[in-house]
Design a protein around this motif. Structure first.
Motif, PDB file in Angstrom:
ATOM      1  N   MET A  31       1.121  -1.355   0.273  1.00 55.64           N
ATOM      2  CA  MET A  31       0.028   0.171   0.035  1.00 55.64           C
ATOM      3  C   MET A  31       1.219   0.993  -0.198  1.00 55.64           C
ATOM      4  N   SER A  32       1.968   0.990   0.164  1.00 50.30           N
ATOM      5  CA  SER A  32       2.957   2.291  -0.069  1.00 50.30           C
ATOM      6  C   SER A  32       3.355   2.806  -1.552  1.00 50.30           C
ATOM      7  N   GLN A  33       3.354   1.391  -1.995  1.00 46.13           N
ATOM      8  CA  GLN A  33       3.694   0.976  -3.550  1.00 46.13           C
ATOM      9  C   GLN A  33       2.035   2.208  -4.616  1.00 46.13           C
ATOM     10  N   ASN A  34       0.919   1.790  -3.855  1.00 48.53           N
ATOM     11  CA  ASN A  34       0.050   1.388  -4.752  1.00 48.53           C
ATOM     12  C   ASN A  34      -0.832   1.410  -4.062  1.00 48.53           C
ATOM     13  N   PRO A  35      -2.873   1.947  -3.660  1.00 47.95           N
ATOM     14  CA  PRO A  35      -3.097   1.291  -3.128  1.00 47.95           C
ATOM     15  C   PRO A  35      -4.728   0.369  -3.621  1.00 47.95           C
ATOM     16  N   ALA A  36      -3.787  -0.100  -5.434  1.00 49.85           N
ATOM     17  CA  ALA A  36      -4.352  -0.700  -5.980  1.00 49.85           C
ATOM     18  C   ALA A  36      -4.183  -2.544  -5.515  1.00 49.85           C
ATOM     19  N   GLN A 115      -8.252 -14.305 -19.480  1.00 51.59           N
ATOM     20  CA  GLN A 115      -7.904 -15.758 -18.466  1.00 51.59           C
ATOM     21  C   GLN A 115      -6.340 -15.116 -17.968  1.00 51.59           C
ATOM     22  N   HIS A 116      -6.244 -15.018 -16.508  1.00 52.87           N
ATOM     23  CA  HIS A 116      -4.715 -14.934 -16.049  1.00 52.87           C
ATOM     24  C   HIS A 116      -4.339 -13.735 -15.892  1.00 52.87           C
ATOM     25  N   GLN A 117      -5.839 -12.761 -15.709  1.00 52.74           N
ATOM     26  CA  GLN A 117      -5.663 -11.525 -15.559  1.00 52.74           C
ATOM     27  C   GLN A 117      -5.991 -10.795 -15.223  1.00 52.74           C
ATOM     28  N   THR A 118      -6.358  -9.496 -13.938  1.00 59.28           N
ATOM     29  CA  THR A 118      -7.283  -8.860 -13.784  1.00 59.28           C
ATOM     30  C   THR A 118      -6.851  -7.375 -13.620  1.00 59.28           C
ATOM     31  N   ILE A 119      -7.267  -6.873 -14.433  1.00 58.85           N
ATOM     32  CA  ILE A 119      -6.867  -5.083 -14.210  1.00 58.85           C
ATOM     33  C   ILE A 119      -7.711  -3.792 -12.541  1.00 58.85           C
ATOM     34  N   GLY A 120      -6.886  -3.885 -12.038  1.00 57.36           N
ATOM     35  CA  GLY A 120      -7.600  -3.278 -10.769  1.00 57.36           C
ATOM     36  C   GLY A 120      -7.440  -2.005 -10.736  1.00 57.36           C
ATOM     37  N   LEU A 121      -8.976  -1.052  -9.378  1.00 56.82           N
ATOM     38  CA  LEU A 121      -8.688   0.373  -9.157  1.00 56.82           C
ATOM     39  C   LEU A 121      -8.601   0.465  -8.232  1.00 56.82           C
ATOM     40  N   GLY A 122      -7.598   1.110  -7.199  1.00 58.07           N
ATOM     41  CA  GLY A 122      -7.571   1.486  -6.094  1.00 58.07           C
ATOM     42  C   GLY A 122      -7.524   3.296  -5.210  1.00 58.07           C
ATOM     43  N   LEU A 123      -8.397   3.037  -3.953  1.00 58.96           N
ATOM     44  CA  LEU A 123      -8.944   4.268  -3.564  1.00 58.96           C
ATOM     45  C   LEU A 123      -7.635   4.492  -2.627  1.00 58.96           C
ATOM     46  N   MET A 124      -7.393   5.224  -1.994  1.00 54.29           N
ATOM     47  CA  MET A 124      -6.763   5.397  -0.550  1.00 54.29           C
ATOM     48  C   MET A 124      -6.551   6.347   0.181  1.00 54.29           C
ATOM     49  N   ALA A 125      -7.173   6.255   2.006  1.00 56.30           N
ATOM     50  CA  ALA A 125      -7.534   7.780   2.516  1.00 56.30           C
ATOM     51  C   ALA A 125      -7.258   7.191   3.753  1.00 56.30           C
ATOM     52  N   GLY A 126      -6.969   8.254   4.173  1.00 57.10           N
ATOM     53  CA  GLY A 126      -5.944   8.549   6.044  1.00 57.10           C
ATOM     54  C   GLY A 126      -5.918   9.560   6.122  1.00 57.10           C
ATOM     55  N   PHE A 127      -5.108   9.158   7.374  1.00 56.15           N
ATOM     56  CA  PHE A 127      -4.547  10.508   8.634  1.00 56.15           C
ATOM     57  C   PHE A 127      -2.934  10.642   8.861  1.00 56.15           C
ATOM     58  N   ALA A 128      -3.343  11.601   9.091  1.00 55.77           N
ATOM     59  CA  ALA A 128      -1.611  11.735   9.606  1.00 55.77           C
ATOM     60  C   ALA A 128      -1.483  13.162  10.747  1.00 55.77           C
ATOM     61  N   GLN A 129      -0.106  12.484  11.590  1.00 50.74           N
ATOM     62  CA  GLN A 129       0.435  13.650  12.507  1.00 50.74           C
ATOM     63  C   GLN A 129       1.783  13.777  12.384  1.00 50.74           C
ATOM     64  N   ARG A 130       2.512  14.701  12.182  1.00 54.13           N
ATOM     65  CA  ARG A 130       2.852  15.140  12.374  1.00 54.13           C
ATOM     66  C   ARG A 130       3.980  16.108  13.316  1.00 54.13           C
ATOM     67  N   SER A 131       5.499  15.332  13.764  1.00 57.55           N
ATOM     68  CA  SER A 131       6.033  15.676  15.550  1.00 57.55           C
ATOM     69  C   SER A 131       6.967  16.502  15.200  1.00 57.55           C
ATOM     70  N   ILE A 132       7.508  17.518  16.647  1.00 61.11           N
ATOM     71  CA  ILE A 132       8.638  17.160  16.281  1.00 61.11           C
ATOM     72  C   ILE A 132       8.781  18.181  17.554  1.00 61.11           C
ATOM     73  N   ASP A 133      10.418  17.232  17.836  1.00 63.98           N
ATOM     74  CA  ASP A 133      11.169  18.078  20.007  1.00 63.98           C
ATOM     75  C   ASP A 133      12.061  19.122  20.252  1.00 63.98           C
ATOM     76  N   TYR A 134      11.831  20.034  20.122  1.00 71.32           N
ATOM     77  CA  TYR A 134      12.428  21.217  20.263  1.00 71.32           C
ATOM     78  C   TYR A 134      13.487  21.118  21.407  1.00 71.32           C
ATOM     79  N   THR A 135      13.043  20.106  23.160  1.00 69.79           N
ATOM     80  CA  THR A 135      13.654  20.844  23.481  1.00 69.79           C
ATOM     81  C   THR A 135      15.222  19.988  23.559  1.00 69.79           C
TER      82      THR A 135
END
Length: 347
Positions: A31-36, A115-135
């Motif tokens: 899923m880091s390459q492709n949601p499909a 025969q033996h083949q597929t084509i797929g479409l994928g969608l991804m939704a996510g939530f992220a937090q960025r942080s830093i410790d200045y101390t």
């Protein structure tokens, strides 16, 4: 010089154009390459990754990833199938522990177009937090002429120590598998390929601790992998590549593993379990060479790789890049009804 190299690397890869985290064993975090890619390589799979890098030039950069994906159809279909997955990663970089923690949900539909083949479409939704410790940061103003004094003011105007954002991605993938469907192919005749294209950060979320309008660049990914068995033998080639472009960051990984099947699943009793070992490596253009080994036993796999640095950081790192370890568990589709013939977990 080591500290200077670390500062340059941090500014270049994190602050300037916000390069995404990545694994050398990229094929173990689909899923880091492709949601499909959910549901393409296995009926059901759990992957864990841990990477520790740049330990020679300061506080190591530590990255952890986990994912689960599965086919969803309760009955086999000649038309196609749904698949879904979740993944999570956490990344900590440098003395300030600048980091990202993100969780995503992916949904894909794969159409059987031939025969033996597929084509797929994928969608991804996510939530992220960025942080830093200045101390943990130190500044020139905190030196009293003789020693470092943490009680002195740094004179710096810090921004927020964390922020959050939503994230979205989409992709398409083509897959060929000569074991797909209800055909009977001997195990030493495996021929499997997949190739796809994906785009991450579709909404270009804001990406600044200072509250400015700096936004995360979209990441474009082109990838492919395969298994090519050598007929009437225990051997197979496992090639792969991934190329991506994100703002000023570009990356190309290309290489192959050579797989030796040590033991095949029993097709009758189920007591004999499959095993294989794969040895090879990948080249990350102008950055690192990564030798790796992948050991598979029935439903489990353990991968170990090490980045040998060949970039401009080589004098500071002594060519030492990063150790990466991956674990994988696979199983038959837990949502499928009816009797299904067992298949080898060595894929």
């Amino acid at each position: 010089m080591k500290r200077i190299a670390l500062i340059i690397a941090t500014i270049g890869s994190t602050l300037s154009y916000a390069q995404d985290v990545h694994f050398s064993q990229f094929f173990t975090q689909p899923m880091s390459q492709n949601p499909a890619l959910v549901g393409v390589n296995f009926d059901f799979a759990v992957n864990l990754n841990y990477k520790d890098q740049w330990r020679q030039i300061g506080s190591p950069y530590k990255t952890f990833g986990a994912s689960v994906d599965s086919k969803l159809n309760k009955k086999q279909s000649d038309n196609g199938y749904f698949a879904a997955g979740i993944n999570f990663f956490s990344d900590k970089a440098g003395d300030s522990q600048m980091g990202t923690a993100q969780g995503n949900f992916s949904l894909a539909y794969h159409i059987r177009n031939a025969q033996h083949q597929t084509i797929g479409l994928g969608l991804m939704a996510g939530f992220a937090q960025r942080s830093i410790d200045y101390t943990y940061l130190t500044w020139g103003n905190q030196y009293d002429g003789t020693n470092y004094n943490p009680n002195l003011s740094s004179g710096e105007n810090y921004g927020a120590d964390s922020f959050t954002h939503a994230d979205f991605a989409a992709g398409v993938v083509w897959s060929y598998n000569n074991k797909l469907g209800r055909i009977n192919v001997t195990d030493n005749h495996d021929l499997k390929f997949n190739a796809g294209f994906s785009v991450y950060h579709l909404s270009r979320p804001k990406y600044s601790y200072l509250g400015t309008d700096q936004r995360l660049y979209m990441r474009y990914v082109l990838h492919g992998s395969g298994i090519i068995s050598i007929k009437e033998s225990r051997y197979a080639w496992v090639p792969g590549f991934m190329a991506y472009y994100q703002g000023k960051a570009k990356e190309l990984l290309i290489g192959t593993l050579f797989r030796i099947k040590l033991q095949q699943d029993s097709k009758y009793t189920g007591y004999k379990q499959s095993a294989a070992i794969s040895i090879g490596g990948y080249l990350r253009a102008r950055d690192a060479f990564t030798p790796m080994i992948l050991m598979e036993f029935h439903q489990f796999a353990l991968g170990v790789s090490y980045d040998v640095n060949v970039s401009g950081l080589k004098p500071a790192t002594n060519t030492r890049g990063g150790l990466e370890i991956s674990l994988r568990f696979t199983n038959r589709n837990p949502f499928m009804d009816g009797d299904i013939k067992p298949v080898s977990r060595i894929n």
